[in-house]
Design a protein around this motif. Structure first.
Motif, mmCIF file in Angstrom:
data_model
loop_
_atom_site.group_PDB
_atom_site.id
_atom_site.type_symbol
_atom_site.label_atom_id
_atom_site.label_comp_id
_atom_site.label_asym_id
_atom_site.label_seq_id
_atom_site.Cartn_x
_atom_site.Cartn_y
_atom_site.Cartn_z
ATOM 1 N N GLU A 138 0.892 -1.161 0.000
ATOM 2 C CA GLU A 138 0.000 0.000 0.000
ATOM 3 C C GLU A 138 0.928 1.208 0.000
ATOM 4 N N THR A 144 -1.992 1.087 -4.313
ATOM 5 C CA THR A 144 -1.981 -0.260 -3.755
ATOM 6 C C THR A 144 -1.962 -1.296 -4.867
ATOM 7 N N ILE A 372 -8.419 -5.384 1.121
ATOM 8 C CA ILE A 372 -7.834 -4.041 1.095
ATOM 9 C C ILE A 372 -8.622 -3.093 1.993
#
Lengths: 457, 78
Positions: A138, A144, A372
């Motif tokens: 990230e 990311t 995520i």
């Protein structure tokens, strides 16, 4: 030989085609670049495409072949490098804008130079956590990297772009670096093969540093054959004969390494051990302190490396990296020295354990890639940051400097991986076990869509 | 041989950036001053959290008794 429908040794297969004139290096490279441009928008694994330079080198490979000269064992094979390897003509960013005003590299990193001399063609630089300080890829500057097997999930890090580009089938092999698990963790979460060689074995010239006490560079690939070939060239040596796998003593790590892991991972390790006909369990002592020592050494050395820049322009750093580096720079000397002394102590006990086994099997992560939007994992019943804690099983091994081959288990669903841990210099035994697991179908990399395998029309 | 039961020191925990510690607050401003580092106010909470995390690990490693002849592994050979 095929592994689940995937041709074993994709890089070697490309080289064989190019060397035999069945494909041109230029066509391979241009196809791969087009594939990256078309598909990497989903994964964000690539930070720069080295188009003109790559095509120019591919032309040289084709000319070499046309002239009847040997183009090298990896002729025309495209590859990518984590954005901390020097590639001549490019600025090495280490995943940060902090270094963007540096001059372009005047020569390749040593390992890149060796691969280029073998005919391989660097075509891309790859995403990473800023300055390799993280396990998630990230990055506030470059975004990311998404896991090709589920783009809602992390690829892992810090060599996340290196793993994701192999898993996506964009590149047959890539280079990464591993300080606390940065090759092993993304390899596991993306389901690719990776190797962290013995500490001190690989030349680090032209590789942007993070933690001098722990830094190692290594390859990631879609087959054991490719991993072995690339590793051998990176190491600058002749291939080493591998032992018969039946002669390799394999044990699994217990204690710390048996806790907190998913049921699927336990089942996978059970299957590996059963296939190898081994049931010995070994426990290493003081693993929590080993992990803590690796954490502290990383913070102190990484913080010191960046201190001068942090004094002048800290706000250019990724916020997630900045706080960790600042805290590390302030660590007292007493803490750093104690961690380095503990490392010496731990080394002796690890060597004692390795007297009973050649290869130790351990999980790489606690489970599959975190989402995520929920970048956390559960350890000891607590929800903790994935970025800082995905390395609970890799950091203790980093402290000892042991070689580790990251093997992707054959599982239904999201990838899971294991560590095959060897004695110092014991890479050949790791490859022997890995090859057997691949042969038996217990471990396999399954790239989404190997664009580089398409033949010229 | 047995591994330690705990993953990390009981405090400040594993959260990394964003963690907190009621037991002690590291004197981050003083520590930064000693090494000539100016920490922007906006960054201070994150630096404090990370410093507390590292101190927890330092306590864990520091509490382990090592023999006097156990040298630092500066020139480390695996």
């Amino acid at each position: 030989m095929t592994v689940h429908g995937h041709k074993a040794g994709a890089a070697l297969a490309i080289a064989a085609d190019v060397r035999a004139g069945r494909r041109s290096a230029v066509s391979v490279v241009t196809d791969v670049i087009a594939d990256i441009e078309a598909r990497d928008t989903r994964f964000n694994s690539v930070t720069r495409i080295l188009g003109p330079a790559a095509v120019a080198q591919a032309e040289e490979v084709d000319k070499t072949i046309a002239a009847g000269r040997d183009p090298g064992p990896l002729a025309g094979v495209p590859f990518g490098v984590k954005d901390l390897f020097d590639v001549r003509g490019e600025v090495t960013t280490a995943g940060s804008i902090v270094l963007r005003d540096n001059l372009p590299a005047t020569r390749d990193a040593v390992v890149v130079e060796r691969l280029r001399a073998a005919g391989a063609v660097p075509v891309a630089t790859l995403n990473m956590d800023e300055f390799a300080y993280g396990f998630s890829t990230e990055n506030a500057h470059t975004g990311t990297t998404r896991n090709p097997h589920d783009t809602a999930r992390l690829a892992g890090g810090s060599s996340g772009g290196s793993a994701a580009s192999v898993a996506a089938g964009l590149l047959p092999f890539t280079l990464g670096s591993d300080t606390n698990g940065s090759i092993r963790i993304p390899s596991s979460l993306c389901g690719v093969w990776g190797l962290k060689p013995t500490y001190g074995q690989m030349p680090l010239g032209g590789v942007y540093p993070f933690v001098a006490s722990l830094d190692v560079v290594g390859p990631m690939a879609d087959t054991v054959e490719d991993l072995r070939a690339v590793y051998t060239i990176m190491a600058g040596g002749a291939p080493v004969g591998e032992p018969d796998v039946g002669d390799v003593r394999v044990a699994r790590l217990g204690g710390w390494f048996a806790n907190n892991i998913s049921t699927e991972l336990t089942t996978g390790i059970d299957a590996v051990m059963a296939h190898l006909g081994r049931d010995q369990v070994i426990e290493l002592p003081e693993v929590a302190r080993a992990r803590a020592s690796a954490f502290l050494i990383s913070a102190a050395e990484g913080g010191n490396l960046h201190l001068a820049r942090l004094r002048r322009r800290s706000m250019q750093y990724d916020p997630a990296t900045r706080g960790r580096l600042m805290a590390g720079a302030m660590l007292p000397a007493a803490t750093f020295v104690q961690a380095q002394r503990f490392r010496r102590w731990f080394r002796e006990h690890v060597h004692a354990a390795l007297a009973h086994a050649d290869v130790l099997v351990a999980p790489t992560t606690v489970g599959v890639a975190p989402r995520i939007d929920q970048p956390s994992i559960v350890v000891d019943g607590r929800t903790v940051s994935a970025r800082a804690n995905l390395g609970i099983f890799t950091q203790p091994i980093s402290l000892a400097g042991l070689p580790v081959l990251a093997a992707p288990l054959s599982v239904d669903g999201l990838p899971l991986g294991i560590q095959l841990i060897g004695a110092p210099g014991g890479e050949a035994k790791l490859f022997a076990v890995a090859a057997e697991l691949q042969r038996a179908g217990l471990a396999a990399c399954r790239p989404l869509d190997a664009g580089y395998a398409r033949k010229d029309s | 041989m047995s591994s330690a039961a705990r993953l990390s020191p009981p405090s400040p925990g594993l959260s990394g950036a964003g963690g907190h510690d009621d037991r002690k607050v590291p004197p981050v401003a003083d520590m930064a001053r000693i090494i000539g580092l100016s920490i922007p106010a906006a960054c201070m909470p994150d630096v404090v959290a990370n410093t507390a995390l590292l101190h927890g690990y330092a306590d864990l490693v520091g509490s382990f008794a090592l023999p006097d002849d156990c040298e630092p592994a500066y020139e480390y050979v695996p």
